[in-house]
Design a protein around this motif. Structure first.
Motif, PDB file in Angstrom:
ATOM      1  N   ILE A  85      96.901   7.853  63.495  1.00 21.82           N
ATOM      2  CA  ILE A  85      95.674   7.498  64.119  1.00 21.82           C
ATOM      3  C   ILE A  85      94.606   8.569  64.040  1.00 21.82           C
ATOM      4  N   GLY A  86      95.049   9.837  64.127  1.00 27.53           N
ATOM      5  CA  GLY A  86      93.920  10.690  64.085  1.00 27.53           C
ATOM      6  C   GLY A  86      93.148  10.673  62.438  1.00 27.53           C
ATOM      7  N   VAL A  87      93.736  10.642  61.598  1.00 28.02           N
ATOM      8  CA  VAL A  87      93.032  10.612  60.078  1.00 28.02           C
ATOM      9  C   VAL A  87      92.617   9.050  59.827  1.00 28.02           C
ATOM     10  N   SER A  88      92.921   8.098  60.629  1.00 27.94           N
ATOM     11  CA  SER A  88      92.360   6.789  60.367  1.00 27.94           C
ATOM     12  C   SER A  88      91.082   6.418  61.243  1.00 27.94           C
ATOM     13  N   ALA A  89      90.648   7.388  61.803  1.00 29.69           N
ATOM     14  CA  ALA A  89      89.365   7.154  62.631  1.00 29.69           C
ATOM     15  C   ALA A  89      88.213   7.079  61.808  1.00 29.69           C
ATOM     16  N   ASP A  90      88.292   7.773  60.809  1.00 31.99           N
ATOM     17  CA  ASP A  90      87.102   7.541  59.970  1.00 31.99           C
ATOM     18  C   ASP A  90      87.064   6.239  59.351  1.00 31.99           C
ATOM     19  N   ALA A  91      88.264   5.870  58.744  1.00 35.15           N
ATOM     20  CA  ALA A  91      88.225   4.564  58.187  1.00 35.15           C
ATOM     21  C   ALA A  91      87.638   3.618  59.104  1.00 35.15           C
TER      22      ALA A  91
ATOM     23  N   ALA B 171      97.062   6.429  52.469  1.00 36.71           N
ATOM     24  CA  ALA B 171      98.211   6.814  52.124  1.00 36.71           C
ATOM     25  C   ALA B 171      98.325   7.662  50.969  1.00 36.71           C
ATOM     26  N   LEU B 172      97.775   7.446  49.831  1.00 36.84           N
ATOM     27  CA  LEU B 172      97.533   8.314  48.721  1.00 36.84           C
ATOM     28  C   LEU B 172      97.362   9.409  48.741  1.00 36.84           C
ATOM     29  N   MET B 173      96.175   9.789  49.730  1.00 41.13           N
ATOM     30  CA  MET B 173      95.715  10.989  49.604  1.00 41.13           C
ATOM     31  C   MET B 173      96.644  12.021  50.357  1.00 41.13           C
ATOM     32  N   PRO B 174      97.178  11.745  51.578  1.00 42.77           N
ATOM     33  CA  PRO B 174      98.066  12.875  52.018  1.00 42.77           C
ATOM     34  C   PRO B 174      99.146  13.296  51.031  1.00 42.77           C
ATOM     35  N   LEU B 175      99.534  12.232  50.163  1.00 44.01           N
ATOM     36  CA  LEU B 175     100.548  12.570  49.273  1.00 44.01           C
ATOM     37  C   LEU B 175     100.216  13.572  48.186  1.00 44.01           C
ATOM     38  N   ILE B 176      99.122  13.321  47.665  1.00 44.12           N
ATOM     39  CA  ILE B 176      98.371  14.468  47.005  1.00 44.12           C
ATOM     40  C   ILE B 176      98.404  15.688  47.557  1.00 44.12           C
ATOM     41  N   GLY B 177      97.776  15.688  48.816  1.00 44.98           N
ATOM     42  CA  GLY B 177      97.582  16.959  49.633  1.00 44.98           C
ATOM     43  C   GLY B 177      99.101  17.662  49.808  1.00 44.98           C
ATOM     44  N   TRP B 178      99.977  16.785  50.013  1.00 44.19           N
ATOM     45  CA  TRP B 178     101.148  17.385  50.253  1.00 44.19           C
ATOM     46  C   TRP B 178     101.960  18.001  49.049  1.00 44.19           C
TER      47      TRP B 178
ATOM     48  N   PHE C 224      96.327  25.372  61.210  1.00 41.14           N
ATOM     49  CA  PHE C 224      95.428  24.970  62.291  1.00 41.14           C
ATOM     50  C   PHE C 224      93.871  24.982  61.798  1.00 41.14           C
ATOM     51  N   ALA C 225      93.614  25.746  60.689  1.00 37.19           N
ATOM     52  CA  ALA C 225      92.379  25.980  60.180  1.00 37.19           C
ATOM     53  C   ALA C 225      91.793  24.545  59.702  1.00 37.19           C
ATOM     54  N   LEU C 226      92.678  23.752  58.715  1.00 35.97           N
ATOM     55  CA  LEU C 226      92.465  22.717  58.416  1.00 35.97           C
ATOM     56  C   LEU C 226      92.122  21.656  59.265  1.00 35.97           C
ATOM     57  N   LEU C 227      93.069  21.565  60.047  1.00 36.33           N
ATOM     58  CA  LEU C 227      93.005  20.561  61.205  1.00 36.33           C
ATOM     59  C   LEU C 227      91.884  20.646  62.096  1.00 36.33           C
ATOM     60  N   ALA C 228      91.587  21.758  62.457  1.00 36.54           N
ATOM     61  CA  ALA C 228      90.507  22.147  63.397  1.00 36.54           C
ATOM     62  C   ALA C 228      89.181  21.960  62.587  1.00 36.54           C
ATOM     63  N   ILE C 229      88.824  22.265  61.231  1.00 37.12           N
ATOM     64  CA  ILE C 229      87.769  21.972  60.552  1.00 37.12           C
ATOM     65  C   ILE C 229      87.578  20.443  60.294  1.00 37.12           C
ATOM     66  N   ILE C 230      88.790  19.743  60.085  1.00 38.33           N
ATOM     67  CA  ILE C 230      88.649  18.139  59.957  1.00 38.33           C
ATOM     68  C   ILE C 230      88.169  17.703  61.136  1.00 38.33           C
ATOM     69  N   GLY C 231      88.811  17.902  62.075  1.00 33.85           N
ATOM     70  CA  GLY C 231      88.649  17.390  63.492  1.00 33.85           C
ATOM     71  C   GLY C 231      87.239  17.845  64.138  1.00 33.85           C
TER      72      GLY C 231
ATOM     73  N   GLU D 280      86.371   7.922  52.469  1.00 34.63           N
ATOM     74  CA  GLU D 280      86.746   7.990  53.784  1.00 34.63           C
ATOM     75  C   GLU D 280      88.004   8.473  53.938  1.00 34.63           C
ATOM     76  N   SER D 281      88.878   8.998  52.776  1.00 36.80           N
ATOM     77  CA  SER D 281      90.234   9.410  52.950  1.00 36.80           C
ATOM     78  C   SER D 281      90.333  10.795  52.558  1.00 36.80           C
ATOM     79  N   ILE D 282      89.294  11.500  52.050  1.00 34.33           N
ATOM     80  CA  ILE D 282      89.155  12.760  51.663  1.00 34.33           C
ATOM     81  C   ILE D 282      89.884  13.893  52.800  1.00 34.33           C
ATOM     82  N   ASP D 283      89.342  13.401  54.116  1.00 36.90           N
ATOM     83  CA  ASP D 283      90.189  14.043  55.132  1.00 36.90           C
ATOM     84  C   ASP D 283      91.528  14.188  55.120  1.00 36.90           C
ATOM     85  N   ALA D 284      92.013  13.098  54.950  1.00 35.27           N
ATOM     86  CA  ALA D 284      93.568  12.602  54.986  1.00 35.27           C
ATOM     87  C   ALA D 284      94.069  13.608  53.726  1.00 35.27           C
ATOM     88  N   LEU D 285      93.525  13.796  52.802  1.00 35.05           N
ATOM     89  CA  LEU D 285      94.256  14.762  51.842  1.00 35.05           C
ATOM     90  C   LEU D 285      94.207  16.229  52.116  1.00 35.05           C
ATOM     91  N   ALA D 286      93.229  16.785  52.960  1.00 35.72           N
ATOM     92  CA  ALA D 286      93.451  17.916  53.524  1.00 35.72           C
ATOM     93  C   ALA D 286      94.343  17.920  54.738  1.00 35.72           C
TER      94      ALA D 286
END
Length: 233
Positions: free
Chosen positions: A11-17, A48-55, A74-81, A161-167
Protein backbone atom coordinates in the motif's frame (compact mmCIF):
# COMPACT_ATOMS: atom_id res chain seq x y z
CA UNK A 1 7.53 -10.57 7.87
CA UNK A 2 3.79 -11.18 8.25
CA UNK A 3 1.25 -10.86 5.46
CA UNK A 4 -0.02 -7.67 7.10
CA UNK A 5 3.48 -6.20 7.00
CA UNK A 6 3.82 -7.06 3.32
CA UNK A 7 0.42 -5.53 2.66
CA UNK A 8 1.49 -2.29 4.34
CA UNK A 9 4.58 -2.16 2.13
CA UNK A 10 2.43 -2.77 -0.96
CA UNK A 11 0.00 0.00 0.00
CA UNK A 12 2.84 2.37 0.86
CA UNK A 13 4.74 2.02 -2.41
CA UNK A 14 1.55 2.13 -4.49
CA UNK A 15 0.59 5.60 -3.21
CA UNK A 16 2.55 7.33 -5.98
CA UNK A 17 0.90 5.14 -8.61
CA UNK A 18 -2.48 6.04 -7.13
CA UNK A 19 -1.74 9.77 -7.43
CA UNK A 20 -0.57 9.50 -11.05
CA UNK A 21 -3.44 7.19 -12.09
CA UNK A 22 -5.88 9.58 -10.44
CA UNK A 23 -4.57 12.42 -12.61
CA UNK A 24 -4.76 10.29 -15.75
CA UNK A 25 -8.36 9.50 -14.88
CA UNK A 26 -9.10 13.22 -14.64
CA UNK A 27 -7.64 13.68 -18.12
CA UNK A 28 -9.75 10.95 -19.73
CA UNK A 29 -12.67 12.64 -21.51
CA UNK A 30 -14.60 9.38 -21.38
CA UNK A 31 -13.98 6.48 -19.02
CA UNK A 32 -13.04 3.43 -21.10
CA UNK A 33 -12.27 0.23 -19.21
CA UNK A 34 -9.70 -0.91 -21.79
CA UNK A 35 -7.63 2.22 -21.22
CA UNK A 36 -7.96 1.99 -17.43
CA UNK A 37 -6.82 -1.66 -17.52
CA UNK A 38 -3.78 -0.78 -19.64
CA UNK A 39 -2.74 1.92 -17.15
CA UNK A 40 -3.23 -0.44 -14.20
CA UNK A 41 -1.28 -3.26 -15.89
CA UNK A 42 1.67 -1.00 -16.67
CA UNK A 43 1.76 0.51 -13.19
CA UNK A 44 1.27 -2.85 -11.44
CA UNK A 45 3.85 -4.58 -13.63
CA UNK A 46 6.60 -2.02 -13.15
CA UNK A 47 5.77 -1.63 -9.47
CA UNK A 48 6.41 -5.38 -9.08
CA UNK A 49 9.53 -5.42 -11.28
CA UNK A 50 11.37 -2.55 -9.58
CA UNK A 51 11.45 -4.08 -6.05
CA UNK A 52 12.81 -7.30 -7.58
CA UNK A 53 15.68 -5.31 -9.11
CA UNK A 54 16.18 -3.53 -5.79
CA UNK A 55 16.21 -6.86 -3.91
CA UNK A 56 18.88 -8.21 -6.28
CA UNK A 57 21.00 -5.10 -5.70
CA UNK A 58 20.49 -5.23 -1.93
CA UNK A 59 21.35 -8.93 -1.75
CA UNK A 60 24.62 -8.37 -3.61
CA UNK A 61 26.07 -6.05 -0.97
CA UNK A 62 24.15 -7.07 2.16
CA UNK A 63 27.19 -8.82 3.65
CA UNK A 64 29.14 -5.58 3.49
CA UNK A 65 26.52 -3.58 5.41
CA UNK A 66 25.29 -6.31 7.79
CA UNK A 67 26.50 -4.38 10.84
CA UNK A 68 24.35 -1.36 10.03
CA UNK A 69 21.79 -2.70 7.56
CA UNK A 70 18.92 -1.59 9.81
CA UNK A 71 20.12 2.01 9.55
CA UNK A 72 20.29 1.70 5.76
CA UNK A 73 16.74 0.31 5.64
CA UNK A 74 15.47 3.05 7.93
CA UNK A 75 17.22 5.79 5.93
CA UNK A 76 15.85 4.56 2.59
CA UNK A 77 12.28 4.15 3.85
CA UNK A 78 12.38 7.47 5.70
CA UNK A 79 13.70 9.31 2.63
CA UNK A 80 11.10 7.75 0.32
CA UNK A 81 8.30 8.38 2.83
CA UNK A 82 9.48 11.95 3.38
CA UNK A 83 9.57 12.51 -0.38
CA UNK A 84 5.96 11.35 -0.63
CA UNK A 85 4.93 13.71 2.17
CA UNK A 86 6.75 16.60 0.51
CA UNK A 87 5.13 15.88 -2.85
CA UNK A 88 1.71 15.68 -1.20
CA UNK A 89 2.05 19.37 -0.29
CA UNK A 90 3.77 20.33 -3.54
CA UNK A 91 1.09 21.61 -5.95
CA UNK A 92 0.88 20.10 -9.44
CA UNK A 93 3.90 17.80 -9.09
CA UNK A 94 2.08 15.07 -11.03
CA UNK A 95 1.13 17.55 -13.76
CA UNK A 96 4.78 18.60 -14.02
CA UNK A 97 5.77 14.96 -14.46
CA UNK A 98 3.26 14.55 -17.29
CA UNK A 99 4.40 17.73 -18.99
CA UNK A 100 8.02 16.59 -18.72
CA UNK A 101 7.00 13.61 -20.85
CA UNK A 102 5.33 15.99 -23.34
CA UNK A 103 1.85 14.86 -22.38
CA UNK A 104 0.53 18.41 -22.21
CA UNK A 105 -1.32 17.91 -25.49
CA UNK A 106 -5.02 18.35 -26.30
CA UNK A 107 -5.53 14.62 -25.92
CA UNK A 108 -4.40 14.98 -22.32
CA UNK A 109 -7.17 17.48 -21.75
CA UNK A 110 -4.67 20.29 -21.05
CA UNK A 111 -6.64 22.45 -23.44
CA UNK A 112 -10.38 23.08 -23.36
CA UNK A 113 -12.53 20.68 -25.32
CA UNK A 114 -12.99 21.79 -28.92
CA UNK A 115 -9.61 23.61 -29.19
CA UNK A 116 -7.29 20.99 -30.68
CA UNK A 117 -5.40 23.43 -32.82
CA UNK A 118 -8.48 24.13 -35.01
CA UNK A 119 -11.06 26.80 -34.54
CA UNK A 120 -14.56 25.37 -34.32
CA UNK A 121 -15.30 26.54 -37.84
CA UNK A 122 -12.03 25.34 -39.37
CA UNK A 123 -12.12 21.66 -38.42
CA UNK A 124 -12.90 19.42 -41.42
CA UNK A 125 -15.85 17.90 -39.59
CA UNK A 126 -17.27 21.24 -38.50
CA UNK A 127 -17.35 23.20 -41.74
CA UNK A 128 -20.83 24.48 -42.37
CA UNK A 129 -22.24 22.53 -39.43
CA UNK A 130 -22.69 25.14 -36.70
CA UNK A 131 -23.50 23.79 -33.23
CA UNK A 132 -24.19 20.25 -34.43
CA UNK A 133 -20.77 20.10 -36.04
CA UNK A 134 -19.18 21.17 -32.74
CA UNK A 135 -20.87 18.19 -31.06
CA UNK A 136 -19.48 15.93 -33.78
CA UNK A 137 -16.02 17.34 -33.18
CA UNK A 138 -16.30 16.67 -29.45
CA UNK A 139 -17.46 13.11 -30.13
CA UNK A 140 -14.40 12.53 -32.30
CA UNK A 141 -12.14 13.95 -29.59
CA UNK A 142 -13.69 11.70 -26.95
CA UNK A 143 -12.79 8.65 -28.98
CA UNK A 144 -9.24 9.80 -29.67
CA UNK A 145 -6.72 7.67 -27.79
CA UNK A 146 -5.12 9.84 -25.06
CA UNK A 147 -1.47 10.73 -25.66
CA UNK A 148 -0.40 9.22 -22.34
CA UNK A 149 -1.53 5.76 -23.51
CA UNK A 150 1.13 5.58 -26.22
CA UNK A 151 3.67 2.86 -25.43
CA UNK A 152 6.64 5.18 -24.93
CA UNK A 153 5.07 7.79 -22.63
CA UNK A 154 3.18 5.21 -20.58
CA UNK A 155 6.33 3.12 -20.10
CA UNK A 156 8.33 6.17 -19.02
CA UNK A 157 5.55 7.21 -16.66
CA UNK A 158 5.34 3.71 -15.15
CA UNK A 159 9.11 3.64 -14.60
CA UNK A 160 9.11 7.13 -13.06
CA UNK A 161 6.36 6.30 -10.56
CA UNK A 162 7.98 3.00 -9.56
CA UNK A 163 11.53 4.21 -8.85
CA UNK A 164 10.65 4.50 -5.16
CA UNK A 165 9.66 0.83 -5.20
CA UNK A 166 13.18 -0.05 -6.40
CA UNK A 167 14.65 1.69 -3.37
CA UNK A 168 12.20 -0.13 -1.10
CA UNK A 169 13.26 -3.43 -2.69
CA UNK A 170 16.84 -2.78 -1.60
CA UNK A 171 15.62 -3.11 1.99
CA UNK A 172 14.03 -6.53 1.43
CA UNK A 173 17.15 -8.54 2.36
CA UNK A 174 17.17 -6.73 5.71
CA UNK A 175 13.61 -7.92 6.40
CA UNK A 176 14.49 -11.43 5.16
CA UNK A 177 11.13 -11.76 3.41
CA UNK A 178 9.90 -13.98 0.60
CA UNK A 179 10.67 -11.69 -2.32
CA UNK A 180 8.31 -13.46 -4.73
CA UNK A 181 5.39 -13.14 -2.35
CA UNK A 182 6.29 -9.49 -1.76
CA UNK A 183 6.54 -8.44 -5.41
CA UNK A 184 3.40 -10.42 -6.32
CA UNK A 185 1.43 -8.66 -3.60
CA UNK A 186 2.86 -5.26 -4.58
CA UNK A 187 1.93 -5.85 -8.22
CA UNK A 188 -1.62 -6.98 -7.44
CA UNK A 189 -2.26 -4.17 -4.94
CA UNK A 190 -0.86 -1.52 -7.30
CA UNK A 191 -2.93 -2.88 -10.20
CA UNK A 192 -6.14 -2.75 -8.14
CA UNK A 193 -5.37 0.68 -6.66
CA UNK A 194 -4.41 2.14 -10.04
CA UNK A 195 -7.54 0.78 -11.70
CA UNK A 196 -9.71 2.27 -8.96
CA UNK A 197 -7.76 5.56 -9.12
CA UNK A 198 -8.44 6.02 -12.84
CA UNK A 199 -12.17 5.54 -12.25
CA UNK A 200 -12.19 7.79 -9.17
CA UNK A 201 -10.17 10.48 -10.92
CA UNK A 202 -12.50 10.49 -13.93
CA UNK A 203 -15.62 10.80 -11.78
CA UNK A 204 -14.52 12.83 -8.78
CA UNK A 205 -11.28 14.58 -9.76
CA UNK A 206 -7.89 14.45 -8.07
CA UNK A 207 -8.97 15.49 -4.57
CA UNK A 208 -7.83 12.16 -3.06
CA UNK A 209 -4.27 12.40 -4.41
CA UNK A 210 -2.90 14.35 -1.43
CA UNK A 211 -4.37 12.10 1.32
CA UNK A 212 -3.13 8.98 -0.50
CA UNK A 213 0.44 10.25 -0.68
CA UNK A 214 0.38 11.35 2.96
CA UNK A 215 -0.82 7.90 4.05
CA UNK A 216 1.75 6.16 1.84
CA UNK A 217 4.57 8.33 3.16
CA UNK A 218 3.61 7.75 6.79
CA UNK A 219 3.38 3.98 6.24
CA UNK A 220 6.90 3.80 4.78
CA UNK A 221 8.37 5.96 7.53
CA UNK A 222 6.60 3.79 10.12
CA UNK A 223 8.03 0.61 8.57
CA UNK A 224 11.49 2.16 8.64
CA UNK A 225 11.12 2.98 12.33
CA UNK A 226 9.88 -0.55 12.99
CA UNK A 227 12.95 -2.24 11.51
CA UNK A 228 15.21 0.23 13.34
CA UNK A 229 13.59 -0.35 16.72
CA UNK A 230 13.60 -4.13 16.25
CA UNK A 231 17.34 -4.15 15.67
CA UNK A 232 18.15 -1.63 18.40
CA UNK A 233 15.86 -3.37 20.88
Amino acid sequence: MSFFGLLLIAIGVSADAFAVALTLGVKMREFIWKYALVIALFFGGFQALMPLIGWALGSSFLEYIAAFDHWVAFALLAIIGGKMLWEAFEPDHVEERLCALHLDSPDCDCEPAGTSGHESGDHPLTQGGGGTALIVENQVKIRTKPAFLALGPLTMLAIAESIDALAVGITFPVYDINVWAAISLIGVVTFAISLAAVAIGHRLGSRFSKPAEIIGGLILIGLGLQVLFEHLG
